[in-house]
Scaffold this motif. Structure first.
Motif, PDB file in Angstrom:
ATOM      1  N   VAL A 194       0.813  -1.220   0.000  1.00 59.15           N
ATOM      2  CA  VAL A 194       0.000   0.000   0.000  1.00 59.15           C
ATOM      3  C   VAL A 194       0.844   1.266   0.000  1.00 59.15           C
ATOM      4  CG1 VAL A 194      -2.034  -1.081   0.999  1.00 59.15           C
ATOM      5  CG2 VAL A 194      -0.338  -0.092   2.508  1.00 59.15           C
ATOM      6  N   LEU A 195       2.122   1.144   0.352  1.00 54.45           N
ATOM      7  CA  LEU A 195       3.016   2.308   0.360  1.00 54.45           C
ATOM      8  C   LEU A 195       3.774   2.476  -0.945  1.00 54.45           C
ATOM      9  CD1 LEU A 195       4.480   1.918   3.965  1.00 54.45           C
ATOM     10  CD2 LEU A 195       2.670   3.482   3.203  1.00 54.45           C
ATOM     11  N   GLY A 196       3.916   1.394  -1.714  1.00 51.25           N
ATOM     12  CA  GLY A 196       4.568   1.440  -3.010  1.00 51.25           C
ATOM     13  C   GLY A 196       6.080   1.272  -2.996  1.00 51.25           C
ATOM     14  N   SER A 197       6.706   1.473  -1.848  1.00 48.89           N
ATOM     15  CA  SER A 197       8.154   1.313  -1.693  1.00 48.89           C
ATOM     16  C   SER A 197       8.957   2.089  -2.731  1.00 48.89           C
ATOM     17  CB  SER A 197       8.513  -0.167  -1.721  1.00 48.89           C
ATOM     18  OG  SER A 197       9.729  -0.395  -1.065  1.00 48.89           O
ATOM     19  N   PRO A 198       8.641   3.385  -2.925  1.00 47.59           N
ATOM     20  CA  PRO A 198       9.344   4.165  -3.951  1.00 47.59           C
ATOM     21  C   PRO A 198      10.833   4.291  -3.656  1.00 47.59           C
ATOM     22  CG  PRO A 198       8.112   5.622  -2.500  1.00 47.59           C
ATOM     23  CD  PRO A 198       7.729   4.206  -2.139  1.00 47.59           C
ATOM     24  N   GLY A 199      11.613   4.218  -4.720  1.00 50.79           N
ATOM     25  CA  GLY A 199      13.047   4.411  -4.608  1.00 50.79           C
ATOM     26  C   GLY A 199      13.804   3.233  -4.020  1.00 50.79           C
ATOM     27  N   GLU A 200      13.103   2.165  -3.670  1.00 55.12           N
ATOM     28  CA  GLU A 200      13.781   1.014  -3.077  1.00 55.12           C
ATOM     29  C   GLU A 200      13.347  -0.292  -3.730  1.00 55.12           C
ATOM     30  OE1 GLU A 200      15.192   1.609   1.310  1.00 55.12           O
ATOM     31  OE2 GLU A 200      13.011   1.719   1.249  1.00 55.12           O
ATOM     32  N   TYR A 201      12.092  -0.667  -3.523  1.00 57.95           N
ATOM     33  CA  TYR A 201      11.648  -2.004  -3.917  1.00 57.95           C
ATOM     34  C   TYR A 201      10.255  -1.971  -4.543  1.00 57.95           C
ATOM     35  CZ  TYR A 201      15.459  -3.380  -0.813  1.00 57.95           C
ATOM     36  OH  TYR A 201      16.679  -3.524  -0.217  1.00 57.95           O
ATOM     37  N   VAL A 202      10.085  -1.194  -5.593  1.00 60.98           N
ATOM     38  CA  VAL A 202       8.773  -1.103  -6.238  1.00 60.98           C
ATOM     39  C   VAL A 202       8.341  -2.463  -6.770  1.00 60.98           C
ATOM     40  CG1 VAL A 202       7.479  -0.057  -8.133  1.00 60.98           C
ATOM     41  CG2 VAL A 202       9.001   1.337  -6.754  1.00 60.98           C
ATOM     42  N   ASP A 203       9.278  -3.254  -7.266  1.00 63.30           N
ATOM     43  CA  ASP A 203       8.943  -4.585  -7.777  1.00 63.30           C
ATOM     44  C   ASP A 203       8.383  -5.469  -6.669  1.00 63.30           C
ATOM     45  OD1 ASP A 203      11.517  -4.536  -6.577  1.00 63.30           O
ATOM     46  OD2 ASP A 203      12.213  -6.227  -7.778  1.00 63.30           O
ATOM     47  N   TYR A 204       8.992  -5.432  -5.518  1.00 63.49           N
ATOM     48  CA  TYR A 204       8.528  -6.197  -4.359  1.00 63.49           C
ATOM     49  C   TYR A 204       7.140  -5.714  -3.930  1.00 63.49           C
ATOM     50  CZ  TYR A 204       8.370  -7.873   0.471  1.00 63.49           C
ATOM     51  OH  TYR A 204       7.993  -8.461   1.647  1.00 63.49           O
ATOM     52  N   ALA A 205       6.967  -4.392  -3.848  1.00 63.71           N
ATOM     53  CA  ALA A 205       5.669  -3.823  -3.465  1.00 63.71           C
ATOM     54  C   ALA A 205       4.581  -4.241  -4.445  1.00 63.71           C
ATOM     55  CB  ALA A 205       5.770  -2.298  -3.389  1.00 63.71           C
ATOM     56  N   MET A 206       4.912  -4.227  -5.728  1.00 61.90           N
ATOM     57  CA  MET A 206       3.958  -4.634  -6.751  1.00 61.90           C
ATOM     58  C   MET A 206       3.545  -6.090  -6.553  1.00 61.90           C
ATOM     59  SD  MET A 206       4.579  -4.726 -10.885  1.00 61.90           S
ATOM     60  CE  MET A 206       5.966  -5.837 -10.770  1.00 61.90           C
ATOM     61  N   SER A 207       4.512  -6.941  -6.256  1.00 59.91           N
ATOM     62  CA  SER A 207       4.193  -8.355  -6.060  1.00 59.91           C
ATOM     63  C   SER A 207       3.319  -8.559  -4.833  1.00 59.91           C
ATOM     64  CB  SER A 207       5.473  -9.193  -5.962  1.00 59.91           C
ATOM     65  OG  SER A 207       6.139  -9.002  -4.728  1.00 59.91           O
ATOM     66  N   LYS A 208       3.540  -7.773  -3.807  1.00 62.33           N
ATOM     67  CA  LYS A 208       2.728  -7.899  -2.598  1.00 62.33           C
ATOM     68  C   LYS A 208       1.337  -7.298  -2.803  1.00 62.33           C
ATOM     69  CE  LYS A 208       5.625 -10.224  -0.166  1.00 62.33           C
ATOM     70  NZ  LYS A 208       5.320 -11.555   0.366  1.00 62.33           N
ATOM     71  N   GLY A 209       1.206  -6.330  -3.710  1.00 63.29           N
ATOM     72  CA  GLY A 209      -0.116  -5.843  -4.096  1.00 63.29           C
ATOM     73  C   GLY A 209      -0.930  -6.950  -4.740  1.00 63.29           C
ATOM     74  N   ALA A 210      -0.254  -7.792  -5.512  1.00 65.61           N
ATOM     75  CA  ALA A 210      -0.927  -8.953  -6.107  1.00 65.61           C
ATOM     76  C   ALA A 210      -1.386  -9.922  -5.018  1.00 65.61           C
ATOM     77  CB  ALA A 210       0.002  -9.643  -7.097  1.00 65.61           C
ATOM     78  N   ILE A 211      -0.620 -10.062  -3.955  1.00 62.92           N
ATOM     79  CA  ILE A 211      -1.021 -10.929  -2.838  1.00 62.92           C
ATOM     80  C   ILE A 211      -2.266 -10.368  -2.167  1.00 62.92           C
ATOM     81  CG2 ILE A 211      -0.332 -11.859  -0.580  1.00 62.92           C
ATOM     82  CD1 ILE A 211       1.056 -13.098  -3.105  1.00 62.92           C
ATOM     83  N   ASP A 212      -2.354  -9.050  -2.046  1.00 62.83           N
ATOM     84  CA  ASP A 212      -3.568  -8.442  -1.485  1.00 62.83           C
ATOM     85  C   ASP A 212      -4.778  -8.787  -2.340  1.00 62.83           C
ATOM     86  OD1 ASP A 212      -1.838  -7.342   0.374  1.00 62.83           O
ATOM     87  OD2 ASP A 212      -2.250  -5.258  -0.173  1.00 62.83           O
ATOM     88  N   THR A 213      -4.636  -8.677  -3.653  1.00 65.40           N
ATOM     89  CA  THR A 213      -5.729  -9.006  -4.563  1.00 65.40           C
ATOM     90  C   THR A 213      -6.090 -10.480  -4.474  1.00 65.40           C
ATOM     91  OG1 THR A 213      -5.057  -7.232  -6.050  1.00 65.40           O
ATOM     92  CG2 THR A 213      -6.456  -8.967  -6.980  1.00 65.40           C
ATOM     93  N   LEU A 214      -5.088 -11.351  -4.420  1.00 66.63           N
ATOM     94  CA  LEU A 214      -5.328 -12.783  -4.247  1.00 66.63           C
ATOM     95  C   LEU A 214      -6.102 -13.051  -2.958  1.00 66.63           C
ATOM     96  CD1 LEU A 214      -4.854 -15.828  -4.841  1.00 66.63           C
ATOM     97  CD2 LEU A 214      -2.645 -15.581  -3.663  1.00 66.63           C
ATOM     98  N   THR A 215      -5.721 -12.388  -1.897  1.00 66.39           N
ATOM     99  CA  THR A 215      -6.377 -12.596  -0.603  1.00 66.39           C
ATOM    100  C   THR A 215      -7.858 -12.238  -0.677  1.00 66.39           C
ATOM    101  OG1 THR A 215      -4.308 -12.208   0.588  1.00 66.39           O
ATOM    102  CG2 THR A 215      -6.363 -11.898   1.830  1.00 66.39           C
ATOM    103  N   ILE A 216      -8.169 -11.099  -1.229  1.00 66.99           N
ATOM    104  CA  ILE A 216      -9.563 -10.644  -1.307  1.00 66.99           C
ATOM    105  C   ILE A 216     -10.378 -11.554  -2.233  1.00 66.99           C
ATOM    106  CG2 ILE A 216     -11.072  -8.772  -2.088  1.00 66.99           C
ATOM    107  CD1 ILE A 216      -8.709  -6.868  -1.249  1.00 66.99           C
ATOM    108  N   GLY A 217      -9.854 -11.814  -3.416  1.00 67.57           N
ATOM    109  CA  GLY A 217     -10.593 -12.629  -4.386  1.00 67.57           C
ATOM    110  C   GLY A 217     -10.789 -14.056  -3.925  1.00 67.57           C
TER     111      GLY A 217
END
Length: 149
Positions: free
Chosen positions: A48-71
């Motif tokens: 939810v924070l996006g991890s700018p300047g450090e780990y945007v790829d990691y944050a993006m993958s964890k956003g997918a986990i949030d979507t998986l959890t809800i769905g």
């Protein structure tokens, strides 16, 4: 950031979590002869924070986990399976060293609202609660274990 890194992060965090959840559903689902159960995904506050300047790829993958959890929670609720997730924040683990920054918790911990990084035990306690009968009516939810971040 190159495509190989993106693939590695997405394969581990997204595809790995999806395949594990699919196997758990096959075994737990009352529709398939199971007795129900609970799945707790491990996301990240970075989702939810996006991890700018450090780990945007990691944050993006964890956003997918949030979507998986809800769905998935909505898909399998009628089959006796609860699906939730924890979102750890800055936690004192070896993952920071393997990512090339062993002092990350010391650097970022004091800036957290609680003034420190968290511990793996604090994350585990949230996971255990979500797996317990005390959380029997908790579904498709997230517990942020992030020190107020």
């Amino acid at each position: 950031m190159n495509a190989a890194r993106l693939r590695r992060v997405l394969e581990a965090n997204v595809i790995g979590s999806f395949l594990c959840a699919a196997e758990a559903v096959r075994r737990m689902s009352t529709r398939h002869g199971g007795v129900g159960g609970a799945i707790v995904n491990v996301s990240s506050k970075a989702s939810v924070l996006g991890s700018p300047g450090e780990y945007v790829d990691y944050a993006m993958s964890k956003g997918a986990i949030d979507t998986l959890t809800i769905g998935l929670a909505k898909e399998v609720a009628a089959e006796g399976i609860r699906v939730n997730a924890v979102r750890p924040g800055i936690i004192d683990t070896d993952i920071h060293a393997s990512g090339g920054e062993p002092g990350r918790v010391e650097r970022l911990g004091p800036a957290q609202p609680m003034g420190r990084g968290g511990t793996p035990e604090e994350v585990a306690a949230a996971v255990l609660w979500l797996l317990s009968d005390a959380a029997s009516y908790v579904m498709g939810s997230f517990i942020d274990v992030a020190g107020g971040r």
